[in-house]
Design an enzyme around this catalytic site. Structure first.
Site, PDB file in Angstrom:
ATOM      1  N   ASP A  56      37.741  39.513  34.754  1.00  0.00           N
ATOM      2  CA  ASP A  56      37.065  40.169  35.876  1.00  0.00           C
ATOM      3  C   ASP A  56      38.020  40.684  36.938  1.00  0.00           C
ATOM      4  OD1 ASP A  56      37.570  37.363  36.636  1.00  0.00           O
ATOM      5  OD2 ASP A  56      36.491  37.896  38.465  1.00  0.00           O
ATOM      6  N   ASP A  93      42.394  36.787  37.565  1.00  0.00           N
ATOM      7  CA  ASP A  93      42.460  35.543  36.800  1.00  0.00           C
ATOM      8  C   ASP A  93      42.203  35.825  35.328  1.00  0.00           C
ATOM      9  OD1 ASP A  93      39.692  35.974  36.655  1.00  0.00           O
ATOM     10  OD2 ASP A  93      39.339  34.747  38.437  1.00  0.00           O
ATOM     11  N   GLU A 134      43.740  41.222  45.633  1.00  0.00           N
ATOM     12  CA  GLU A 134      43.210  41.012  44.287  1.00  0.00           C
ATOM     13  C   GLU A 134      42.296  42.165  43.904  1.00  0.00           C
ATOM     14  OE1 GLU A 134      41.312  37.512  41.466  1.00  0.00           O
ATOM     15  OE2 GLU A 134      41.018  37.389  43.640  1.00  0.00           O
ATOM     16  N   TYR A 157      30.864  33.345  41.418  1.00  0.00           N
ATOM     17  CA  TYR A 157      29.882  34.435  41.358  1.00  0.00           C
ATOM     18  C   TYR A 157      28.479  33.851  41.519  1.00  0.00           C
ATOM     19  CZ  TYR A 157      33.624  37.577  39.991  1.00  0.00           C
ATOM     20  OH  TYR A 157      34.772  38.322  39.986  1.00  0.00           O
TER      21      TYR A 157
END
Length: 628
Positions: free
Chosen positions: A82, A85, A479, A234
């Site tokens: 995603d 990571d 990120e 999430y």
């Protein structure tokens, strides 16, 4: 203050920059949207998990996650990581696929003109191939591989992972209507994309979408109550009502089945589609997206007996547009430099998704010859598009810092991205194993540019005052994420290609794909059966019939012939309108494969199989195959 164009926007905000002491570049150069579009697709290649294809362009990446799903007895190899990571989270991945598909549906012609349509379809299919695997049974859907806690404890390349790769699923006893609804939406939207390019694959996706939506609606519940390891990363704050409407909207667009239109009409009030006026749109909150689609349906004359309900959806869609432009009664916050601002952690996800909705809605309005009516003024479609353009231009460098928040675009872009793969030297350069904690000591803490440029990534972006710190440990700002980039794809295509001259309210008419430039991203070169020159030929005939208990049955013999000069392997067939047993193939749902005693079909050879049912011939199509 509202912006009527990118130029007027700059003029209006200069005094504010001077007051805050910010330095504004003396002149902003026109942006190369085609280049930005091309770079964006490279980011999706960098996020791939599984066996990488022969045509992989991001060469510093390698195969990874090759045992995903095996401990659970299911193949979950593939899909996308995603963000920075190495976890595969199903909800944001499905949203990424939906938005990539919607971008192609609206602006496929512009992508084709830029030579990027094949890469766009590759990006969608890499996601949908995984989502198909994640749905092994009608009421089972895998929603995560790996977990954030163990993954975040380590800083390793995907190729070196030693972290947990547990697989987590939803089922009737552990429901997840938000995850299932978004996955159904992704499958339905992608089926529209593949309808022209690979009809068999399109039908397969649509069949999954039907099943998953039924699962989502019948067994209701929040997915993070079932997959609890997702809660810290999430969490579904908005619940599942928006995803049920979102899935129904996409299923209607994919099928024109009145059931899904009625679902939107009957459930608009109870599920919040007509009542929630939003100022955000993203992987969690889908209301503004649903409202935009329903507004399009209404403008296209699909309201019917639900017209009054759909008008309420449209009111909320237009409230979203007005609020984001600063022309509503409750307006979205903006930075001094004019960027939509919602939160400090990865704010850019809301900027790109909002810009996409504004872009498509401006084209819907233009096609309907309508204007946007805000609280105190009327806004033209061109003004709405210009606002979306101002947000994209900010991302690409038209901001007080003159920083491009797309990695690899321009000269001043983030160099220390919070991303495991890009921050550690490629295993192809140095195959030495990077340990879990060793990666933190050697690479995470390193105060230097990433050894691998994560080209095309959209990072989290600046704070509420346009400040940005390019530091690897500044994960809130540096990120990237796939769902940052997916909505931007469509806007970049639109800004580069302009209006395609078609009525955006009419049914989708995607351009012909140049097959010579298109290689589907599989470990070996894959092919589809939509071309008349396909090397896989399928013929069938009725060979006998009989009457049993007053009902007539037919036996059909089908022949698969390899017309190529190579061995045919990994053949996957999709058979619809089949109502009886099949002999001579291995079945999995509605998909069929070579029988267990055959690995490949040599050049010029044929394979026969038989099925019996009491109907006309079934429809047989090829989803994919390899030539080796």
């Amino acid at each position: 203050m509202a912006k009527s164009s990118s130029i007027s926007c700059i003029l209006r905000i200069i005094p504010l920059f001077l007051l805050t002491g910010a330095i504004l570049p003396s002149a902003f150069a026109a942006h190369d949207y085609a280049q930005a579009l091309s770079k964006s697709f490279l980011f999706f290649e960098a996020q791939r998990s599984g066996y990488l294809p022969r045509k992989q362009r991001v060469q510093w990446r390698g195969n990874s996650g090759l045992n995903d799903g095996k401990p659970s007895g299911v193949d979950l190899v593939g899909g996308y990581y995603d963000a920075g990571d190495n976890v595969k989270f199903g909800l944001p991945m499905a949203f990424t696929v939906t938005m990539l598909s919607w971008s192609i549906i609206e602006y496929g012609s512009q992508m084709a003109a830029a030579g990027e349509l094949g890469n766009a379809i590759d990006a969608v299919k890499w996601g949908t191939d995984y989502l198909i695997k994640a749905h092994p049974h009608p009421y089972v859907l895998y929603g995560e591989v790996g977990d954030g806690d163990t993954d975040h404890f380590c800083w390793q390349r995907p190729e070196d992972m030693t972290t947990s790769r547990g697989a987590y699923r939803i089922d009737p006893g552990n429901p997840g209507s938000d995850l299932a609804g978004e996955t159904a939406a992704a499958m339905a939207a992608a089926s529209i994309v593949f309808r022209r390019y690979n009809p068999g694959y399109s039908a397969e996706l649509l069949n999954h979408a039907y099943q998953i939506f039924e699962f989502a609606d019948k067994f209701r519940g929040k997915y993070d109550s079932s997959i609890t390891v997702a809660q810290k990363y999430y969490r579904s704050v908005s619940g599942y009502a928006d995803e049920l409407l979102w899935a129904a909207a996409w299923l209607y667009k994919a099928t024109n089945n009145q059931y899904y239109l009625s679902y939107l009409g009957y459930n608009g009030d109870s599920l919040g589609g007509t009542s929630w006026a939003m100022t955000e749109f993203g992987w969690d909150v889908k209301y503004a997206g649903v409202q935009t689609i329903v507004a399009q349906l209404l403008m296209n004359g699909h309201g019917g007996r639900y017209a009054m309900v759909f008008e309420k959806y449209q009111e909320k869609a237009e409230s979203f547009m007005c609020s984001c432009m600063g022309k509503g009664t409750q307006n979205a916050q903006r930075t001094p430099g004019g960027l939509i601002y919602r939160q400090r952690w990865n704010n850019m996800q809301f900027v790109t998704s909002t810009s996409f909705l504004m872009t498509v809605y401006s084209d819907y309005l233009a096609s309907a010859r309508r204007y946007l009516r805000c609280a105190y003024e009327v806004v033209s479609p061109a003004e709405l598009l210009n606002f979306a353009k101002s947000q994209v231009d900010y991302i690409l460098g038209d901001n007080p810092r003159a920083t491009s928040y797309m990695v690899g675009y321009g000269n001043n872009y983030p160099r220390q991205v919070h991303h495991r793969g890009s921050s550690i030297i490629s295993y192809k350069v140095d195959p030495s194993f990077v340990s879990c904690r060793g990666g933190y000591a050697t690479w995470y803490s390193r105060k230097a540019s990433d050894p691998n440029v994560l080209t095309g990534a959209i990072v989290g972006g600046p704070d509420a005052y346009d400040n940005f710190a390019d530091e690897r440990n500044n994960y809130e700002q540096t990120e990237p994420a796939t769902y940052n980039s997916a909505p931007l794809i469509g806007v970049l295509a639109r800004l580069h290609g302009g209006h395609n001259g078609f009525n955006q309210l009419l049914p989708v008419d995607l351009p012909q794909l140049q097959q010579s430039n298109y290689v589907q991203p599989q470990p070996d070169t894959n092919h589809s059966s939509d071309s008349g020159s396909s090397p896989v030929d399928i013929s069938q005939e009725m060979t006998s019939s009989w009457v049993y208990k007053g009902k007539k049955y037919y036996k059909y013999t089908a022949k698969i012939t390899n017309k190529s000069s190579k061995n045919l392997s990994n053949l996957k067939l999709y058979i619809s309108k089949l109502y009886g047993p099949v002999w001579g193939l291995t079945r999995s749902g509605d998909s069929f494969f070579f029988p267990s005693w055959i690995n490949s079909l040599p050049a010029g050879k044929s394979l026969e199989f038989v099925y019996i049912h009491s109907a006309s011939p079934a429809e047989i199509s090829v989803s994919s195959y390899n030539l080796v």
